[in-house]
Design a protein around this motif. Structure first.
Motif, short mmCIF file in Angstrom:
data_model
loop_
_atom_site.label_atom_id
_atom_site.label_comp_id
_atom_site.label_asym_id
_atom_site.label_seq_id
_atom_site.Cartn_x
_atom_site.Cartn_y
_atom_site.Cartn_z
N VAL A 32 45.23 37.32 36.47
CA VAL A 32 44.48 37.19 37.72
C VAL A 32 45.22 36.23 38.64
N LYS A 33 45.60 36.73 39.81
CA LYS A 33 46.23 35.90 40.82
C LYS A 33 45.28 35.73 42.00
N GLU A 34 45.76 35.05 43.05
CA GLU A 34 44.87 34.78 44.19
C GLU A 34 44.52 36.04 44.96
N LYS A 35 45.51 36.94 45.19
CA LYS A 35 45.28 38.10 46.03
C LYS A 35 45.40 39.43 45.28
N GLU A 36 45.65 39.38 43.96
CA GLU A 36 45.72 40.62 43.18
C GLU A 36 45.54 40.31 41.71
N ALA A 37 45.31 41.37 40.94
CA ALA A 37 45.18 41.23 39.49
C ALA A 37 45.99 42.33 38.83
N PHE A 38 46.30 42.14 37.56
CA PHE A 38 47.05 43.13 36.78
C PHE A 38 46.22 43.52 35.57
N ALA A 39 46.38 44.79 35.17
CA ALA A 39 45.59 45.28 34.04
C ALA A 39 46.39 46.28 33.24
N ASN A 40 46.12 46.30 31.94
CA ASN A 40 46.78 47.25 31.03
C ASN A 40 45.89 48.48 30.91
N ALA A 41 46.41 49.60 31.44
CA ALA A 41 45.65 50.85 31.38
C ALA A 41 46.31 51.86 30.45
N GLY A 42 47.40 51.42 29.74
CA GLY A 42 48.10 52.33 28.83
C GLY A 42 49.25 53.03 29.52
N TYR A 43 49.65 52.50 30.67
CA TYR A 43 50.78 53.07 31.39
C TYR A 43 52.03 52.26 31.04
N LYS A 44 53.19 52.77 31.46
CA LYS A 44 54.44 52.09 31.09
C LYS A 44 54.61 50.74 31.78
N VAL A 45 53.81 50.53 32.83
CA VAL A 45 53.77 49.21 33.49
C VAL A 45 52.32 48.82 33.70
N ASP A 46 52.09 47.52 33.83
CA ASP A 46 50.73 47.07 34.12
C ASP A 46 50.31 47.55 35.51
N ALA A 47 49.05 47.91 35.61
CA ALA A 47 48.52 48.39 36.89
C ALA A 47 48.22 47.20 37.80
N VAL A 48 48.33 47.45 39.09
CA VAL A 48 48.02 46.43 40.09
C VAL A 48 46.65 46.74 40.70
N ILE A 49 45.83 45.68 40.88
CA ILE A 49 44.54 45.83 41.56
C ILE A 49 44.55 44.88 42.75
N VAL B 265 48.47 51.86 40.84
CA VAL B 265 47.54 51.04 41.61
C VAL B 265 46.12 51.52 41.32
N LEU B 266 45.26 50.56 40.98
CA LEU B 266 43.87 50.88 40.61
C LEU B 266 42.89 50.25 41.61
N SER B 267 41.71 50.83 41.61
CA SER B 267 40.65 50.32 42.51
C SER B 267 39.35 50.17 41.75
N LEU B 268 38.88 48.93 41.71
CA LEU B 268 37.56 48.68 41.12
C LEU B 268 36.48 49.15 42.10
N ARG B 269 36.72 48.90 43.37
CA ARG B 269 35.77 49.26 44.42
C ARG B 269 35.48 50.76 44.42
N ALA B 270 36.52 51.57 44.30
CA ALA B 270 36.35 53.03 44.33
C ALA B 270 35.60 53.54 43.10
N ALA B 271 35.90 52.94 41.93
CA ALA B 271 35.22 53.37 40.70
C ALA B 271 33.73 53.04 40.77
N ILE B 272 33.41 51.85 41.28
CA ILE B 272 32.01 51.46 41.41
C ILE B 272 31.31 52.34 42.44
N ALA B 273 32.02 52.61 43.55
CA ALA B 273 31.43 53.41 44.62
C ALA B 273 31.08 54.82 44.16
N ASP B 274 31.97 55.43 43.36
CA ASP B 274 31.69 56.80 42.87
C ASP B 274 30.38 56.86 42.12
#
Length: 381
Positions: A26-43, A79-88
């Motif tokens: 968790v950084k100030e303006k973004e976060a990273f997450a492991n989704a099982g991809y070859k690189v960590d996802a950016v949020i 690139v992932l979106s928490l906002r979009a997942a919640i909105a759906d």
């Protein structure tokens, strides 16, 4: 061998997919997450919520597992979106609530120009006119309040959600009004508050329902204007005369809660009494004179003057104070017969008697004393 195994186990991602990922940093303006991809996802911070977020740590913490929506995918980028997942999910739930006309609850997150903003998985807006049933000048103290609302308009494609607390309040008032109307009993005396005055009466709130006190039901005496009896804000007792549940009309009476003035004069006014009153109405056959509040007696045209008159207004005028003699009284029938002529005749008779009782004057220029005095002088000689 390891690279081949990792490549085989790697998930395939497409834009629009909803995936589960674990927050790794968790950084100030973004976060990273492991989704099982070859690189960590950016949020990005902009993809955390439908509302403004100051810092990522306000929403995400390292190690937590959340659902995200894929909004961009490349060879070395996810690139992932928490906002979009919640909105759906939120739009699906909101659609069901809208169709079922359900009430939703949410905390006010922001006070903006023109209304309030809430977070219900998506950004919801409550226009100022739909917050309360009454006008609100300053909404600053609404931030943090939890409101109960109904969905007025929704458009997921435009990310538009309009909510109304007033709709909930209006329905509750209507339900209470219906319940009250069903409980009201004709003949019942209740307490109410005068809401407004009109030329024809006063509207009185009797606990959620406004009833009308017609001007004819404001007092036992004739009322010129409702303001002569009550004023706005007065708390008064009223009697229920009629209830129409379909039209939601209630007829009320102040007069019916007051003592009958005819009962208060019984035994106090008797035939032969001379009483004073105000001429209230002139009609072709006589004049009605108010002799006590709410009690009017009739002076028949034949009893107005000791001469023949064609109409009562030849002698009397409304508002005039007169004295009259009581000829007859029947309180049970609300009738008093009065006579002004009788007093005039009595006055004329009294004046005649008084005139006749005065000694006649001797206009010869000599008094009785003068005559006797002359005789006495002759006798002495």
């Amino acid at each position: 061998m390891v690279d081949e195994m990792n490549h085989a186990e790697m998930k395939e991602f497409h834009v629009g997919d909803v995936v589960t990922a674990t927050v790794t940093e968790v950084k100030e303006k973004e976060a990273f997450a492991n989704a099982g991809y070859k690189v960590d996802a950016v949020i990005p911070i902009s993809e955390l919520s439908s509302l403004h977020v100051e810092k990522v740590s306000d929403v995400l913490t390292e190690g937590e597992e959340r659902e995200f929506k894929v909004i961009k995918v490349g060879d070395d980028e996810l690139v992932l979106s928490l906002r979009a997942a919640i909105a759906d999910k939120a739009w699906e739930e909101l659609k069901q609530k809208y169709e079922n006309d359900e009430i939703i609850e949410a905390e006010v997150k922001e006070v903006v120009k023109g209304g309030l903003v809430v977070d219900v998985g998506v950004r919801g807006f409550i226009p100022a006119s739909l917050v309360e049933r009454h006008y609100v000048e300053d909404f600053s103290d609404y931030k943090g309040r939890t409101l109960r609302m109904k969905i007025i308009e929704m458009d997921p494609e435009e990310n538009k959600l309009i909510l109304s607390q007033r709709a909930v309040l209006d329905e509750e008032v209507e339900a209470k009004k219906k319940e009250l109307l069903e409980s009201l009993q004709v003949g019942e005396i209740v307490t109410g508050t005068v809401q407004r005055l009109t030329d024809f009466g006063a509207f009185v709130d009797i606990g959620g329902v406004d009833g009308l006190v017609h001007i004819s039901q404001m007092a036992h005496h004739r009322v010129e204007t409702p303001a002569d009896v009550v004023k706005e804000g007065d708390e008064i007792e009223v009697k229920i005369l009629a209830v129409d549940q379909e039209s939601e009309r209630v007829s009320l009476s102040i007069k019916e809660t007051l003592p009958d003035p005819w009962t208060t004069i019984e035994g106090k006014i008797k035939p032969g009494d001379v009483i004073e009153g105000e001429v209230k109405r002139l009609v072709s056959f006589g004049a009605f004179v108010e002799v006590a509040p709410g009690v009017e007696g009739l002076v028949h045209i034949s009893q107005i003057a000791n001469r023949h008159i064609g109409t009562p207004n030849e002698v009397l005028e409304e508002g005039q104070t007169v004295q009259a003699k009581v000829l007859d009284i029947h309180p049970s029938q609300e009738r008093i017969s009065l006579s002004i002529r009788a007093l005039e005749e009595t006055k004329t008779t009294d004046e005649k008697v008084e005139k006749e009782s005065q000694p006649e004057e001797d206009h010869s220029g000599f008094s009785l004393g003068d005559m006797i005095g002359d005789q006495l002088k002759k006798y002495k000689k």
